[in-house]
Design a protein around this motif. Sequence first.
Motif, PDB file in Angstrom:
ATOM      1  N   GLU A  42       0.933  -1.550  -0.082  1.00 17.47           N
ATOM      2  CA  GLU A  42      -0.207  -0.116  -0.006  1.00 17.47           C
ATOM      3  C   GLU A  42       0.679   1.192   0.119  1.00 17.47           C
ATOM      4  O   GLU A  42       1.765   1.510   0.334  1.00 17.47           O
ATOM      5  CB  GLU A  42      -1.268  -0.220   1.265  1.00 17.47           C
ATOM      6  CG  GLU A  42      -1.319  -0.877   1.838  1.00 17.47           C
ATOM      7  CD  GLU A  42      -0.983  -2.038   1.919  1.00 17.47           C
ATOM      8  OE1 GLU A  42      -1.872  -3.380   2.325  1.00 17.47           O
ATOM      9  OE2 GLU A  42       0.084  -2.030   2.472  1.00 17.47           O
ATOM     10  N   ASP A  43       0.361   2.244  -0.460  1.00 17.25           N
ATOM     11  CA  ASP A  43       1.201   3.404  -0.923  1.00 17.25           C
ATOM     12  C   ASP A  43       0.182   4.514   0.158  1.00 17.25           C
ATOM     13  O   ASP A  43      -0.936   3.874   0.613  1.00 17.25           O
ATOM     14  CB  ASP A  43       0.602   4.281  -2.236  1.00 17.25           C
ATOM     15  CG  ASP A  43       1.262   3.537  -3.029  1.00 17.25           C
ATOM     16  OD1 ASP A  43       2.169   3.028  -2.835  1.00 17.25           O
ATOM     17  OD2 ASP A  43       1.070   3.802  -4.258  1.00 17.25           O
ATOM     18  N   GLU A  44       0.826   5.525   0.550  1.00 11.13           N
ATOM     19  CA  GLU A  44      -0.189   5.978   1.964  1.00 11.13           C
ATOM     20  C   GLU A  44       0.289   7.412   1.420  1.00 11.13           C
ATOM     21  O   GLU A  44       1.559   8.506   0.635  1.00 11.13           O
ATOM     22  CB  GLU A  44       1.004   6.193   3.258  1.00 11.13           C
ATOM     23  CG  GLU A  44       0.464   4.625   3.804  1.00 11.13           C
ATOM     24  CD  GLU A  44       1.044   4.425   5.588  1.00 11.13           C
ATOM     25  OE1 GLU A  44       0.680   4.606   6.349  1.00 11.13           O
ATOM     26  OE2 GLU A  44       2.494   4.497   5.528  1.00 11.13           O
ATOM     27  N   PHE A  45      -0.624   8.440   1.829  1.00 13.32           N
ATOM     28  CA  PHE A  45      -0.450   9.782   1.287  1.00 13.32           C
ATOM     29  C   PHE A  45      -1.263  10.840   2.795  1.00 13.32           C
ATOM     30  O   PHE A  45      -1.974  10.248   3.172  1.00 13.32           O
ATOM     31  CB  PHE A  45      -2.170  10.368   0.198  1.00 13.32           C
ATOM     32  CG  PHE A  45      -2.310  11.422   0.126  1.00 13.32           C
ATOM     33  CD1 PHE A  45      -1.826  12.359  -0.802  1.00 13.32           C
ATOM     34  CD2 PHE A  45      -3.192  12.611   1.457  1.00 13.32           C
ATOM     35  CE1 PHE A  45      -2.119  13.756  -1.136  1.00 13.32           C
ATOM     36  CE2 PHE A  45      -3.626  13.260   0.834  1.00 13.32           C
ATOM     37  CZ  PHE A  45      -2.619  14.038   0.036  1.00 13.32           C
ATOM     38  N   PHE A  46      -0.447  11.621   3.116  1.00 11.14           N
ATOM     39  CA  PHE A  46      -0.392  12.654   3.529  1.00 11.14           C
ATOM     40  C   PHE A  46       0.250  13.496   3.645  1.00 11.14           C
ATOM     41  O   PHE A  46       0.271  14.337   3.695  1.00 11.14           O
ATOM     42  CB  PHE A  46       1.405  12.062   5.415  1.00 11.14           C
ATOM     43  CG  PHE A  46       1.165  10.428   5.006  1.00 11.14           C
ATOM     44  CD1 PHE A  46       0.822  10.379   6.890  1.00 11.14           C
ATOM     45  CD2 PHE A  46       2.218  10.258   5.581  1.00 11.14           C
ATOM     46  CE1 PHE A  46       0.540   8.982   7.225  1.00 11.14           C
ATOM     47  CE2 PHE A  46       2.209   8.511   5.490  1.00 11.14           C
ATOM     48  CZ  PHE A  46       1.705   8.515   7.133  1.00 11.14           C
ATOM     49  N   LEU A  47      -1.306  14.361   4.949  1.00 13.99           N
ATOM     50  CA  LEU A  47      -1.578  15.938   4.084  1.00 13.99           C
ATOM     51  C   LEU A  47      -1.371  16.244   5.326  1.00 13.99           C
ATOM     52  O   LEU A  47      -1.731  15.645   6.665  1.00 13.99           O
ATOM     53  CB  LEU A  47      -2.792  16.493   3.579  1.00 13.99           C
ATOM     54  CG  LEU A  47      -3.276  17.297   3.119  1.00 13.99           C
ATOM     55  CD1 LEU A  47      -2.407  18.329   2.901  1.00 13.99           C
ATOM     56  CD2 LEU A  47      -5.060  17.400   2.806  1.00 13.99           C
ATOM     57  N   VAL A  48      -0.568  17.453   5.689  1.00 14.29           N
ATOM     58  CA  VAL A  48      -0.235  17.976   6.811  1.00 14.29           C
ATOM     59  C   VAL A  48      -1.885  19.488   6.812  1.00 14.29           C
ATOM     60  O   VAL A  48      -1.475  20.285   6.184  1.00 14.29           O
ATOM     61  CB  VAL A  48       1.119  18.489   7.087  1.00 14.29           C
ATOM     62  CG1 VAL A  48       1.885  19.577   8.444  1.00 14.29           C
ATOM     63  CG2 VAL A  48       2.385  18.104   7.046  1.00 14.29           C
ATOM     64  N   LEU A  49      -2.285  19.089   7.940  1.00 19.03           N
ATOM     65  CA  LEU A  49      -3.344  20.271   8.352  1.00 19.03           C
ATOM     66  C   LEU A  49      -3.445  21.693   8.803  1.00 19.03           C
ATOM     67  O   LEU A  49      -3.348  22.642   9.372  1.00 19.03           O
ATOM     68  CB  LEU A  49      -4.929  19.992   8.815  1.00 19.03           C
ATOM     69  CG  LEU A  49      -5.010  18.600   7.984  1.00 19.03           C
ATOM     70  CD1 LEU A  49      -6.382  17.724   8.389  1.00 19.03           C
ATOM     71  CD2 LEU A  49      -5.644  19.060   6.711  1.00 19.03           C
ATOM     72  N   LYS A  50      -2.269  20.816  10.776  1.00 15.56           N
ATOM     73  CA  LYS A  50      -2.088  21.794  11.205  1.00 15.56           C
ATOM     74  C   LYS A  50      -0.478  21.327  12.121  1.00 15.56           C
ATOM     75  O   LYS A  50      -0.523  20.196  12.048  1.00 15.56           O
ATOM     76  CB  LYS A  50      -2.707  21.617  12.828  1.00 15.56           C
ATOM     77  CG  LYS A  50      -2.923  23.209  13.460  1.00 15.56           C
ATOM     78  CD  LYS A  50      -3.357  23.474  15.079  1.00 15.56           C
ATOM     79  CE  LYS A  50      -3.301  24.395  15.836  1.00 15.56           C
ATOM     80  NZ  LYS A  50      -4.245  24.436  16.954  1.00 15.56           N
ATOM     81  N   GLY A  51       0.521  22.154  12.317  1.00 14.45           N
ATOM     82  CA  GLY A  51       1.824  22.074  12.549  1.00 14.45           C
ATOM     83  C   GLY A  51       2.365  21.612  11.793  1.00 14.45           C
ATOM     84  O   GLY A  51       2.901  21.612  10.665  1.00 14.45           O
ATOM     85  N   GLU A  52       3.573  20.968  12.840  1.00 15.60           N
ATOM     86  CA  GLU A  52       5.073  20.832  11.522  1.00 15.60           C
ATOM     87  C   GLU A  52       5.013  19.245  12.184  1.00 15.60           C
ATOM     88  O   GLU A  52       4.708  18.656  12.875  1.00 15.60           O
ATOM     89  CB  GLU A  52       6.352  21.092  11.911  1.00 15.60           C
ATOM     90  CG  GLU A  52       6.831  22.625  12.137  1.00 15.60           C
ATOM     91  CD  GLU A  52       7.756  23.250  12.815  1.00 15.60           C
ATOM     92  OE1 GLU A  52       8.500  22.614  12.668  1.00 15.60           O
ATOM     93  OE2 GLU A  52       7.758  24.379  13.420  1.00 15.60           O
ATOM     94  N   PHE A  53       5.311  18.402  10.500  1.00 15.71           N
ATOM     95  CA  PHE A  53       5.310  16.432  10.167  1.00 15.71           C
ATOM     96  C   PHE A  53       6.273  16.168   9.255  1.00 15.71           C
ATOM     97  O   PHE A  53       6.542  17.296   8.493  1.00 15.71           O
ATOM     98  CB  PHE A  53       3.757  16.894   9.752  1.00 15.71           C
ATOM     99  CG  PHE A  53       3.598  14.933   9.620  1.00 15.71           C
ATOM    100  CD1 PHE A  53       3.377  14.053  10.972  1.00 15.71           C
ATOM    101  CD2 PHE A  53       3.883  14.680   8.617  1.00 15.71           C
ATOM    102  CE1 PHE A  53       3.228  12.760  10.268  1.00 15.71           C
ATOM    103  CE2 PHE A  53       3.802  13.298   8.099  1.00 15.71           C
ATOM    104  CZ  PHE A  53       3.215  12.262   9.064  1.00 15.71           C
ATOM    105  N   ARG A  54       6.870  15.579  10.108  1.00 17.45           N
ATOM    106  CA  ARG A  54       7.992  14.663   8.656  1.00 17.45           C
ATOM    107  C   ARG A  54       7.923  13.357   8.494  1.00 17.45           C
ATOM    108  O   ARG A  54       7.365  12.828   9.636  1.00 17.45           O
ATOM    109  CB  ARG A  54      10.009  15.162   9.568  1.00 17.45           C
ATOM    110  CG  ARG A  54       9.601  15.039  10.572  1.00 17.45           C
ATOM    111  CD  ARG A  54      11.003  15.220  10.950  1.00 17.45           C
ATOM    112  NE  ARG A  54      11.882  14.496  12.120  1.00 17.45           N
ATOM    113  CZ  ARG A  54      11.631  14.513  13.222  1.00 17.45           C
ATOM    114  NH1 ARG A  54      10.599  15.826  13.386  1.00 17.45           N
ATOM    115  NH2 ARG A  54      11.946  13.917  14.355  1.00 17.45           N
TER     116      ARG A  54
END
Length: 121
Positions: free
Chosen positions: A48-60
């Motif tokens: 599986e591929d995963e999609f991540f969208l940052v809505l708030k804050g900092e993410f890595r």
Amino acid sequence: MATKINLEEKFGQFAEHWRPKVIASLNGQEVKLIKVKGEFPWHTHENEDEFFLVLKGEFRVEFRDYVVSMMPGECIVVPRGIEHRTCAEDEAKILCFEPSGVLNTGNISDEVFTAPKGVAI
């Protein structure tokens, strides 16, 4: 009947970190909200591929040989079969899109981080 979803209302319904909540399903995929803080274990999703969208804050997203840091409004697709871990120094709010039934810890089982599949809010 199609209904709108208020993301802030949905985020307000849970407090725990690293426990994805399904807010919608479509075409065999799930749209999930996740509150994150700290470091998630290294893992792989073989199929599986995963999609991540940052809505708030900092993410890595950390890979073994590089790191992708993101701010609100930025996103990434983690390709299947690539070892990675996700991290946030302070709480971040993330929208994730992946196939239904995907285990959040992929190929590992972790007493603290492995979440039940498909928990809807």
